[in-house]
Design a protein around this motif. Structure first.
Motif, short mmCIF file in Angstrom:
data_model
loop_
_atom_site.label_atom_id
_atom_site.label_comp_id
_atom_site.label_asym_id
_atom_site.label_seq_id
_atom_site.Cartn_x
_atom_site.Cartn_y
_atom_site.Cartn_z
N LYS A 209 -2.01 3.77 -9.41
CA LYS A 209 -2.49 2.55 -8.77
C LYS A 209 -2.58 2.69 -7.25
CE LYS A 209 -2.57 0.02 -12.56
NZ LYS A 209 -3.82 -0.59 -13.09
N ASP B 167 -5.00 3.45 -5.25
CA ASP B 167 -6.16 2.81 -4.62
C ASP B 167 -5.92 1.32 -4.43
OD1 ASP B 167 -7.47 5.20 -4.48
OD2 ASP B 167 -8.77 4.84 -6.23
N SER B 168 -5.35 0.67 -5.45
CA SER B 168 -5.05 -0.76 -5.33
C SER B 168 -4.00 -1.01 -4.26
CB SER B 168 -4.57 -1.32 -6.67
OG SER B 168 -5.61 -1.28 -7.64
N ARG C 149 -5.42 -0.79 -0.81
CA ARG C 149 -6.14 -2.02 -0.47
C ARG C 149 -5.17 -3.14 -0.13
NH1 ARG C 149 -10.15 -3.10 -5.28
NH2 ARG C 149 -10.68 -4.94 -3.99
N MET C 150 -4.03 -3.21 -0.83
CA MET C 150 -3.03 -4.24 -0.54
C MET C 150 -2.38 -3.99 0.82
SD MET C 150 -1.53 -4.55 -4.41
CE MET C 150 -0.17 -5.63 -4.01
N GLU D 190 -7.24 -12.48 -2.68
CA GLU D 190 -7.73 -11.13 -3.01
C GLU D 190 -6.58 -10.20 -3.33
OE1 GLU D 190 -10.36 -7.63 -0.78
OE2 GLU D 190 -10.34 -9.66 0.04
N SER D 191 -5.50 -10.30 -2.56
CA SER D 191 -4.35 -9.43 -2.77
C SER D 191 -3.64 -9.76 -4.08
CB SER D 191 -3.38 -9.56 -1.59
OG SER D 191 -2.53 -8.45 -1.50
N LEU E 158 -5.34 -8.28 -7.05
CA LEU E 158 -5.04 -6.86 -7.17
C LEU E 158 -3.63 -6.63 -7.70
CD1 LEU E 158 -6.47 -5.08 -4.00
CD2 LEU E 158 -7.07 -4.63 -6.38
N LYS E 159 -2.68 -7.41 -7.18
CA LYS E 159 -1.28 -7.21 -7.57
C LYS E 159 -1.09 -7.43 -9.07
CE LYS E 159 3.45 -8.71 -6.67
NZ LYS E 159 4.36 -9.48 -5.80
N GLN F 30 -2.68 -6.43 -11.37
CA GLN F 30 -3.04 -5.24 -12.13
C GLN F 30 -1.98 -4.13 -12.05
OE1 GLN F 30 -6.87 -4.00 -10.60
NE2 GLN F 30 -7.65 -6.10 -10.56
N LEU F 31 -0.96 -4.32 -11.21
CA LEU F 31 0.01 -3.24 -10.99
C LEU F 31 1.00 -3.08 -12.13
CD1 LEU F 31 0.87 -3.72 -7.20
CD2 LEU F 31 -0.83 -2.20 -8.22
#
Length: 339
Positions: free
Chosen positions: A223, A225-226, A229-230, A257-258, A261-262, A264-265
């Motif tokens: 993860k 890449d995610s 971005r965070m 947005e964050s 993404l989170k 998906q972790l």
């Protein structure tokens, strides 16, 4: 006397703030920052953990008494079941008899960094008990060492630093393990505008962050890449805080947005119920938000312009709103009581 360092100091009390992390959570884990520099923007809030330490009376049957959500009466430090309390007493070589008590403004395991605030607050109290004054940086590092290295908790360093330093900060986590602290000073009433735009709701669910963070830690290589971005989200929020004209709407959109993404972790970060509440708040006018802490429960935080807050509160009528404010100070010795 304890190790010959001091006379009985009477009652020592510390007050240590809880924290809200806005962006960058996960990049403070060693699995990330040993590969890529981590960054978190977070703030201390005006909800606290209070720790009291005093010499225990000689007439009690036990030489160590701990009062927290339960009570422990033991004879030796090794017998203490509370991991953080045991290791703090061990680190500072505190000789019994000793009494430790703690109370908090909000429940434990709710995503506001309570365990680390307890560690920082207890260490601060024990140093004062020994007649020592120590820096915020030392408190943060000692607490991090206990939680991460000694107890092998799958956590990062942001909570210990937020509790020790207080205020609104941009933390940088370097590959060496060194943490850089940059206090954020918003101009033209920006800090008040930010906190006037925060709504926080109690989901009613406490959770053990260890299982969430263990999975997240294991997923970190896949993860990256995610997480990068965070980290960028944290930097963008810092830029908003430092550019003079603070824009709450942009702040909320970055949080949204964050958060997306989170989620998906780890499979344990959110639930269908949390997602439904989040969508209801966004539909009612919230600009963005997040679940505080590792996930799975705790507090939902939203950025909402004041004129839309009534609608958002109505959309979440089944949840209890908890007002919060900014806290400029980190852990403080706050009791002057002596015998």
């Amino acid at each position: 006397m304890d190790n010959g360092l001091y006379d009985d100091p009477g009652i020592i009390m510390t007050r240590t703030p809880l924290r809200v992390s806005f962006a960058g959570g996960g990049t403070d884990l060693a699995a990330f920052y040993e590969q890529e520099t981590g960054a978190v923007l977070s703030t201390a809030i005006n909800k606290y953990i209070y720790v009291t330490v005093k010499r225990h009376g000689s007439v009690f049957n036990e030489s160590i008494r701990l009062n927290y959500s339960r009570s422990e009466q033991v004879q030796r430090i090794d017998e203490i079941e509370n991991d953080i309390a045991r290791e703090c007493l061990r680190l500072l070589e505190i000789n019994p008899p000793i009494y430790v008590s703690t109370v908090a403004d909000l429940p434990a395991s709710t995503g506001l960094g309570g365990s680390s605030s307890f560690a920082v607050g207890l260490l601060n109290a024990l140093h004062a008990f020994r007649g020592e004054r120590v820096s915020a940086g030392q408190l943060a590092e000692e607490a991090s060492d206990i939680e991460i290295d000694v107890l092998q908790q799958p956590i990062g360093k942001q909570d210990q630093y937020a509790a020790a330093f207080g205020g609104l900060n941009f933390f940088t986590f370097n590959p060496s393990g060194r943490v850089t602290v940059e206090p954020q000073r918003l101009n033209n009433g920006g800090l008040k505008h930010l906190f006037d735009s925060i709504l926080m709701f109690w989901t009613g669910h406490q959770r053990d962050s260890s299982s969430v963070l263990s999975e997240q830690k294991a997923n970190t290589p896949a993860k990256m890449d995610s997480l990068l971005r965070m980290r960028e989200h944290a930097a963008r929020l810092q830029n908003l805080c430092s550019n003079g004209g603070f824009d709450v709407e942009k702040f909320g959109l970055i949080l949204d947005e964050s958060w997306r993404l989170k989620r998906q972790l780890s499979s344990k970060i959110t639930t269908s119920e949390i997602d439904r509440w989040y969508d209801q708040a966004i539909g009612a006018g919230a600009t963005g938000g997040k679940l505080c802490g590792a996930g799975g429960g705790g507090f939902l935080l939203f950025i909402v312009e004041p004129e839309k807050q009534d609608a958002v509160c109505r959309s979440l009528a089944g949840l209890k709103q908890v007002p919060i404010g900014h806290e400029v100070h980190g852990s403080q010795v706050c009791s002057p009581f002596v015998h």
